[in-house]
Design a protein around this motif. Structure first.
Motif, short mmCIF file in Angstrom:
data_model
loop_
_atom_site.label_atom_id
_atom_site.label_comp_id
_atom_site.label_asym_id
_atom_site.label_seq_id
_atom_site.Cartn_x
_atom_site.Cartn_y
_atom_site.Cartn_z
N GLN A 1 0.83 -1.20 0.00
CA GLN A 1 0.00 0.00 0.00
C GLN A 1 0.87 1.26 0.00
OE1 GLN A 1 -2.99 -0.10 3.08
NE2 GLN A 1 -3.53 -2.23 2.61
N SER A 2 1.93 1.24 0.78
CA SER A 2 2.83 2.39 0.80
C SER A 2 3.51 2.58 -0.55
CB SER A 2 3.87 2.21 1.91
OG SER A 2 4.76 3.30 1.95
N TYR A 3 3.93 1.44 -1.14
CA TYR A 3 4.55 1.50 -2.47
C TYR A 3 3.59 2.10 -3.50
CZ TYR A 3 6.07 -0.12 -7.05
OH TYR A 3 6.41 -0.18 -8.38
N MET A 4 2.36 1.61 -3.51
CA MET A 4 1.38 2.07 -4.49
C MET A 4 1.09 3.56 -4.32
SD MET A 4 -1.29 -1.15 -4.53
CE MET A 4 -2.36 -0.36 -5.73
N ALA A 5 0.98 4.01 -3.08
CA ALA A 5 0.71 5.43 -2.84
C ALA A 5 1.85 6.29 -3.36
CB ALA A 5 0.48 5.67 -1.35
N ASN A 6 3.08 5.88 -3.07
CA ASN A 6 4.23 6.67 -3.51
C ASN A 6 4.44 6.60 -5.02
OD1 ASN A 6 5.80 7.94 -1.17
ND2 ASN A 6 5.40 5.88 -0.38
N PHE A 7 4.17 5.44 -5.62
CA PHE A 7 4.34 5.33 -7.06
C PHE A 7 3.28 6.17 -7.79
CE2 PHE A 7 3.92 3.43 -11.27
CZ PHE A 7 5.25 3.42 -11.67
N THR A 8 2.08 6.19 -7.26
CA THR A 8 1.04 7.03 -7.87
C THR A 8 1.42 8.51 -7.77
OG1 THR A 8 -0.67 5.41 -7.32
CG2 THR A 8 -1.41 7.63 -7.84
N LEU A 9 1.97 8.89 -6.64
CA LEU A 9 2.45 10.27 -6.51
C LEU A 9 3.56 10.56 -7.52
CD1 LEU A 9 2.58 10.79 -2.63
CD2 LEU A 9 1.13 12.00 -4.26
N ALA A 10 4.43 9.59 -7.74
CA ALA A 10 5.49 9.78 -8.72
C ALA A 10 4.92 10.03 -10.11
CB ALA A 10 6.43 8.57 -8.73
N LYS A 11 3.87 9.28 -10.48
CA LYS A 11 3.24 9.48 -11.79
C LYS A 11 2.59 10.86 -11.89
CE LYS A 11 2.56 7.02 -14.74
NZ LYS A 11 3.30 6.85 -16.03
N ILE A 12 1.99 11.30 -10.81
CA ILE A 12 1.38 12.64 -10.81
C ILE A 12 2.45 13.71 -10.98
CG2 ILE A 12 0.17 14.32 -9.36
CD1 ILE A 12 -1.39 11.94 -8.18
N LEU B 1 11.72 11.78 -8.43
CA LEU B 1 12.84 11.02 -7.88
C LEU B 1 12.63 10.73 -6.40
CD1 LEU B 1 15.64 9.81 -8.27
CD2 LEU B 1 16.63 12.07 -7.81
N GLU B 2 12.14 11.74 -5.66
CA GLU B 2 11.91 11.55 -4.23
C GLU B 2 10.86 10.47 -3.98
OE1 GLU B 2 10.14 14.15 -0.47
OE2 GLU B 2 10.89 15.18 -2.26
N SER B 3 9.78 10.48 -4.78
CA SER B 3 8.72 9.48 -4.61
C SER B 3 9.22 8.09 -4.99
CB SER B 3 7.50 9.86 -5.45
OG SER B 3 6.94 11.06 -5.00
N LEU B 4 10.06 7.99 -6.03
CA LEU B 4 10.62 6.68 -6.41
C LEU B 4 11.53 6.13 -5.31
CD1 LEU B 4 11.40 7.22 -10.20
CD2 LEU B 4 9.53 5.90 -9.19
N GLU B 5 12.28 7.02 -4.67
CA GLU B 5 13.12 6.58 -3.56
C GLU B 5 12.26 6.10 -2.38
OE1 GLU B 5 15.50 10.00 -2.83
OE2 GLU B 5 16.96 9.52 -4.41
N ASP B 6 11.13 6.78 -2.16
CA ASP B 6 10.22 6.35 -1.10
C ASP B 6 9.63 4.98 -1.43
OD1 ASP B 6 10.67 8.59 0.40
OD2 ASP B 6 8.91 9.68 -0.35
N CYS B 7 9.43 4.71 -2.73
CA CYS B 7 8.96 3.38 -3.13
C CYS B 7 9.96 2.31 -2.71
CB CYS B 7 8.75 3.32 -4.64
SG CYS B 7 7.31 4.23 -5.25
#
Length: 533
Positions: free
Chosen positions: A452-463, A474-480
């Motif tokens: 769930q955390s991965y999906m939330a951060n990856f969706t933010l990365a796409k946005i 880049l920050e969101s991908l690192e959070d993934c």
């Protein structure tokens, strides 16, 4: 009528419905090497310069004309200074509306304060036809039912001492919709706000059971009020009650001819003579929105009317983003300039969600379009507010992404907290369990929390990618990576590696000017994000 004569009439009828600036290009394409045909059409246009004008569509763009401005060509029913009952003629502003008559600017006297009015009268050949007065009376009744600031007020209908019918209406100091938007280099978001206001006007008309039947940019004027644009929809004279079963694609005129729609803005059902309903207005609004966004209409109108009718009935419109890429370089540059948008980002601005909206309005079947002008306007405002669109896919992921976009900052903060809490949650669970089954359950909960955390951060990365915000991507991908506790990039899921590669290409392109071909995945249509632990 011979085929040549028929073709000549069809070309003339198409050309007169186009803005003057577009006629030359249309005739060059439609006539090809037939210079005699083109010359004949041009001569017909030259002898009838006002035939495209409708009712108030040629009200002055910015007040009274400059000194020395010539009167419109052609014979006139009245001259400046003539008195028509309580109205004094100032000037003629439209030599013809349709094929019926003329529009004058006049001053109404006998009031506490003089007011400018638009005086609509039949042309000389129609002034003695009793059905003209009936038609003016019907138009007055139509407009009287509609009380909206975006629809001109009607003041009076009557007959002069000489028996000439007239219709007195609110005079509009406005500019044609496209001319105003292009002259002011109105951005796409501002154009959408203006278009939503037009939908509000048509919502009012439709609630009064009136379909306009001839919506087009020339019948939408833009005024300025306190420095802000305000649209006015004009020329309801060809409207039909939206529930009138006799309403057809072409309305009968007093001379036995027809005054109908403008075919390049007409719906498939209008072109096939099936009738005029509010759904036809929705289609016409879709063509107008398409043109506001792209600078071109969705179909090639350089054809005979029968060919155009078949094209509209059978062919799907090109998507706005594709239409832009197919234009000549100078056209692209001009269109981007008129929209205050960098040329490089014009197609990407139109891509995906934004182009879904006009394409829904342009669907062949009336029931597949927006059900009302209100629904159309609401979807425009949803787009502007980053909300899920009615025109968008029904997938849960799409709607979740729109929710995340609107709440990106709070979600981003929550995701960061979630990452920090995962270790503590997992540790607490592991310490609390003693049996193997309980430990396995704890592992499943851990994986679920990570996913769930991965999906939330990856969706933010796409946005953030859509916003061209590379640092946040880049920050969101690192959070993934942190969410999955996977330090190695090669062990990350495919979609993560793909987005990271695109980010690297984008950085190279912006830094070194490389021209890299990026693979664009249609993310919005996926039902779920692939996850590979």
């Amino acid at each position: 009528m011979s085929n040549d004569h028929q073709r000549l009439n069809e070309l003339f009828n198409q050309a007169v419905n186009l803005p003057e600036s577009e006629r030359s290009g249309f005739l060059a394409k439609a006539c090809g090497a037939d210079t005699d045909l083109r010359r004949t059409v041009e001569e017909m246009l030259a002898h009838d310069p006002g035939v495209t004008q409708t009712m108030a569509a040629t009200h002055p763009d910015s007040g009274p004309p400059e000194p020395g401005t010539p009167e419109p060509a052609g014979p006139s029913v009245f001259s400046p200074g003539d008195t028509v009952d309580k109205y004094t003629i100032t000037r003629r502003v439209a030599p013809k509306f349709g094929a019926m008559g003329e529009v004058y600017e006049a001053t109404e006297t006998g009031l506490d304060e003089e007011r400018r009015v638009a005086l609509k009268v039949p042309c000389s050949s129609k002034k003695d036809d009793p059905r003209t007065l009936e038609m003016f009376t019907a138009e007055k009744q139509t407009l009287s039912r509609m009380q909206h600031p975006g629809i001109p007020k009607v003041y009076n209908v009557g007959t002069t001492e000489d028996g000439i019918p007239y219709l007195a209406m609110e005079f509009i100091d406005g500019e044609h919709l496209l001319d105003y938007c292009n002259r002011t280099c109105m951005t796409i978001p501002k154009r959408l706000e203006l278009f939503a206001m037009i939908c509000d006007i048509m919502r009012h008309a439709h609630l009064k059971l009136e379909a306009h039947s001839d919506l087009k940019p020339a019948n939408i004027l833009v005024c300025e009020e306190h420095g802000e644009p305000r649209p006015m929809v004009i020329d309801f004279g060809v409207s039909k009650p939206s529930q009138d079963p006799s309403a057809s694609g072409r309305d009968e005129m007093p001379n036995g001819g027809t005054l109908g729609f403008t075919h390049v803005y007409a719906s498939p059902e209008q072109l096939s003579g099936q009738g005029t309903e509010t759904a036809s207005d929705i289609y016409s609004l879709g063509v107008i929105l398409y043109e506001l966004l792209v600078g071109k209409r969705p179909f090639d109108e350089a054809r005979l009317q029968q060919e155009f009718k078949e094209l509209v009935a059978n062919a799907e419109p090109i998507t706005p983003s594709t239409r832009v890429t197919q234009l000549a370089p100078q056209d692209k540059s001009d269109i981007a300039r008129d929209r205050g948008t960098p040329l490089a980002s014009l197609a990407s601005t139109l891509r995906s969600e934004l182009e879904w909206i006009p394409l829904k309005a342009l669907r062949k079947k009336p029931e597949d379009r927006y059900e009302s002008a209100s629904a159309f306007g609401k979807d425009i405002r949803r787009y502007l507010n980053h909300e899920a669109l009615e025109a968008g896919p029904e997938s849960q992921l799409y709607r979740q992404r729109k929710w995340l976009r609107r709440h990106r900052f709070s979600v981003g903060a929550s995701a960061a907290v979630a990452i920090a809490l995962i270790a503590g949650i997992v540790a607490s669970i592991l310490f609390a369990v003693e049996a193997t089954n309980a430990q396995a359950d704890a592992e499943r909960q851990k994986e679920s929390a990570q996913r769930q955390s991965y999906m939330a951060n990856f969706t933010l990365a796409k946005i953030y990618e859509e916003d061209a915000d590379s640092p946040r991507v880049l920050e969101s991908l690192e959070d993934c990576q942190k969410a999955l506790q996977t330090p190695s990039s090669s062990s990350m899921p495919f979609e993560w590696q793909h987005l990271r590669a695109k980010l690297d290409d984008s950085i190279l392109t912006s830094t070194f000017g490389f021209d890299l071909n990026e693979f664009e995945s249609n993310w919005e249509t996926h039902d779920a994000i692939a996850f590979h632990p």
